[in-house]
Design an enzyme around this catalytic site. Structure first.
Site, PDB file in Angstrom:
ATOM      1  N   HIS A  13       0.877  -1.176   0.000  1.00 50.84           N
ATOM      2  CA  HIS A  13       0.000   0.000   0.000  1.00 50.84           C
ATOM      3  C   HIS A  13       0.911   1.222   0.000  1.00 50.84           C
ATOM      4  CE1 HIS A  13      -2.308  -2.997   2.381  1.00 50.84           C
ATOM      5  NE2 HIS A  13      -3.393  -2.436   1.897  1.00 50.84           N
TER       6      HIS A  13
ATOM      7  N   ASP B 221       2.355   1.889   3.314  1.00 48.59           N
ATOM      8  CA  ASP B 221       3.336   0.936   3.882  1.00 48.59           C
ATOM      9  C   ASP B 221       4.759   1.366   3.609  1.00 48.59           C
ATOM     10  OD1 ASP B 221       1.112  -0.719   4.293  1.00 48.59           O
ATOM     11  OD2 ASP B 221       1.478  -1.872   2.464  1.00 48.59           O
TER      12      ASP B 221
ATOM     13  N   ASP C 173      -5.723 -13.703   9.080  1.00 49.25           N
ATOM     14  CA  ASP C 173      -4.539 -13.601   8.199  1.00 49.25           C
ATOM     15  C   ASP C 173      -3.399 -14.504   8.662  1.00 49.25           C
ATOM     16  OD1 ASP C 173      -5.791 -11.771   6.551  1.00 49.25           O
ATOM     17  OD2 ASP C 173      -4.687 -10.029   7.264  1.00 49.25           O
TER      18      ASP C 173
HETATM   19  C1  XLS Z   1      -7.610  -6.656   4.381  1.00 53.22           C
HETATM   20  C2  XLS Z   1      -7.093  -6.845   3.042  1.00 53.22           C
HETATM   21  C3  XLS Z   1      -6.020  -5.866   2.601  1.00 53.22           C
HETATM   22  C4  XLS Z   1      -5.841  -5.894   1.108  1.00 53.22           C
HETATM   23  C5  XLS Z   1      -5.064  -4.776   0.554  1.00 53.22           C
HETATM   24  O1  XLS Z   1      -8.371  -7.460   4.887  1.00 53.22           O
HETATM   25  O2  XLS Z   1      -6.681  -8.165   2.936  1.00 53.22           O
HETATM   26  O3  XLS Z   1      -4.826  -6.145   3.245  1.00 53.22           O
HETATM   27  O4  XLS Z   1      -5.246  -7.090   0.660  1.00 53.22           O
HETATM   28  O5  XLS Z   1      -5.583  -3.549   0.915  1.00 53.22           O
HETATM   29 CA    CA Z   2      -7.273 -10.218   5.157  1.00 49.43          CA
END
Ligand code: XLS
Ligand code: CA
Ligand code: CA
Length: 439
Positions: free
Chosen positions: A101, A104, A310
């Site tokens: 991003h 980032d 995640d």
């Molecule tokens: C959040 C998303 C984000 C996207 C990119 O849940 O996974 O990280 O991949 O903005």
């Molecule tokens: Ca995610």
């Protein structure tokens, strides 16, 4: 140059019998499977945000991992140290792509977007300089249009036209950066594009404004030489109660309605699929059926938790089924981006490597097993046979759309009652998969 991970050697393939935690057991980059190397099939990418920025902070506590890389967080020195550390990390693992991003790669100036854009120019110059002569490239770029408080009511779906313009300005710069860094893709993830309550929401206006921004982004991107794919990354909720890009089917319908389907494809994230009440495999199958397969955010959720954890993917059943869909659809145009983070207590630099090794090996093994399922042929043969009533006679007329309702009714009348459509044989098929997985 400073070494950021001095205790970590280059990670090599040692095979499944190796007990070395810093070695691949299944990922053998140059091994050929179904005509392509593992590396070409998998196109692994590092997510800048989780790997180089996230330090384990959560809603209940402070960070546990040190991601300062020897610099003061929030400075351009820190932004540059992350570039250097990231390149060393990718080189040691043999990862050739990164995703990021805007927020980032350098700190945003909270007061002035012009200064933020200047910093973005400086850091993208630095990334270009440091990746020159390496084979490290950008898989996709995106803009963070969800963290800053200005996006609290949405970005392209905001009630404020000024905020809409700030989102547009970020996307414009994001596309320029994507072109500058040679990105294969540009992602839209609509974290704040949705609603908390319909009581305050004009859904029609919001969705139309999102379509306007996507169209302008497409046109501007093509104008400045962006030849890659635009991606929508569906997610049903979190942070919003409801997100408009709920799942692949919803997002594809939106793209078709707005004439965007030639330029946009899907970036499917495993954990978002499960939040939408689907399997990862389901979302990939929808993309295959609709010719919308683009890229993948590789991770996994936890069935006992209702949020976006995640986690690094380790479930080989899921990676096998994902790779089965991807192989049958002819492969990914993008790659497998580890949108995954270490668990909060896994807070050492070694853990960062163990995590990537676990995810890369899980997908490598998934690729090996998916190829074996396809080469074995029992599953495909069963499915083909299951629909064989459509290959000739009345079935073929249905497939050709040359049948009338009267003809179908006359056929039913003649039969009086159809024969059994046949067993679905689910349990048998599941044992075929297990037999291949564990042999
Ligand atoms: C959040 C998303 C984000 C996207 C990119 O849940 O996974 O990280 O991949 O903005
Ligand atoms: Ca995610
Ligand atoms: Ca993601």
């Amino acid at each position: 140059m400073n070494e950021f991970f001095p205790n970590i050697p280059e990670i090599r393939f040692e095979g499944k019998d190796s007990k070395n935690p810093l070695a691949f057991k299944y990922y053998d980059a140059k091994k050929v499977i179904m005509g392509k190397t593992m590396e070409e099939h998998l196109n692994f990418a590092m997510a800048w945000w989780h790997n180089l920025c996230a330090n384990g902070v959560d809603m209940f506590g402070a960070g546990t991992a040190d991601k300062s890389f020897g610099a003061i967080p929030g400075t351009m020195e820190h932004a540059k140290a992350k570039v250097d550390a990231g390149i060393e990390f990718m080189k040691k693992l043999g990862i050739k792509y990164y995703c990021f991003h805007d927020a980032d790669i350098c700190p945003e100036d909270p007061e002035d977007i012009n200064e933020t854009n200047r910093r973005l120019d400086e850091i993208t110059d630095y990334i270009l300089e440091k990746t020159k002569g390496t084979d490290i490239k950008c898989l996709w770029a995106t803009c963070n249009m969800f963290s800053n408080p200005r996006f609290m009511n949405g970005a392209a779906s905001s009630n404020s036209a000024d905020v809409w313009c700030f989102a547009a300005a970020q996307v414009k710069k994001g596309l320029e950066n994507a072109v500058k860094l040679g990105a294969k893709g540009y992602v839209f993830w609509g974290g704040r594009e949705g609603y908390e309550t319909l009581l305050n929401t004009d859904m029609k206006l919001e969705q139309e404004n999102i379509a306007t921004l996507f169209s302008l982004a497409r046109d501007y991107g093509r104008k400045i030489g962006f030849t890659g794919d635009f991606y929508i990354e569906p997610k049903p909720k979190e942070p919003m109660k409801h997100q408009y890009d709920f799942d692949a089917a919803t997002a594809i319908g939106f793209l078709r309605k707005n004439g965007l389907d030639k330029d946009f494809r899907m970036n499917i994230e495993a954990n978002h699929a499960t939040l939408a009440g689907h399997t990862f495999q389901h979302e990939l199958r929808v993309c295959a059926v609709e010719d919308m397969m683009g890229s993948v955010d590789a991770n996994m959720g936890d069935t006992l938790l209702g949020w976006d954890t995640d986690q690094f993917p380790t479930n080989v059943y899921d990676t096998t089924m994902a790779m089965y869909e991807i192989l049958k659809a002819g492969g990914l145009r993008g790659g497998l981006n580890f949108d995954s983070k270490n668990r909060r207590p896994s807070n050492t630099p070694e853990d960062m490597f163990y995590a990537f090794i676990s995810g890369m090996d899980a997908f490598a093994l998934g690729l090996i097993k998916a190829a074996e399922i396809i080469e074995d042929g029992r599953i495909d043969a069963f499915v083909k046979d299951r629909y064989s009533s459509y290959s000739d006679g009345i079935g073929k007329k249905i497939r050709d759309r040359s049948i009338t309702l009267e003809e179908a009714a006359a056929h039913a009348a003649e039969l009086k009652k159809p024969a059994s459509p046949g067993s679905g044989r689910q349990e048998y098929l599941e044992t075929v998969v297990n037999n291949i997985l564990f042999s």
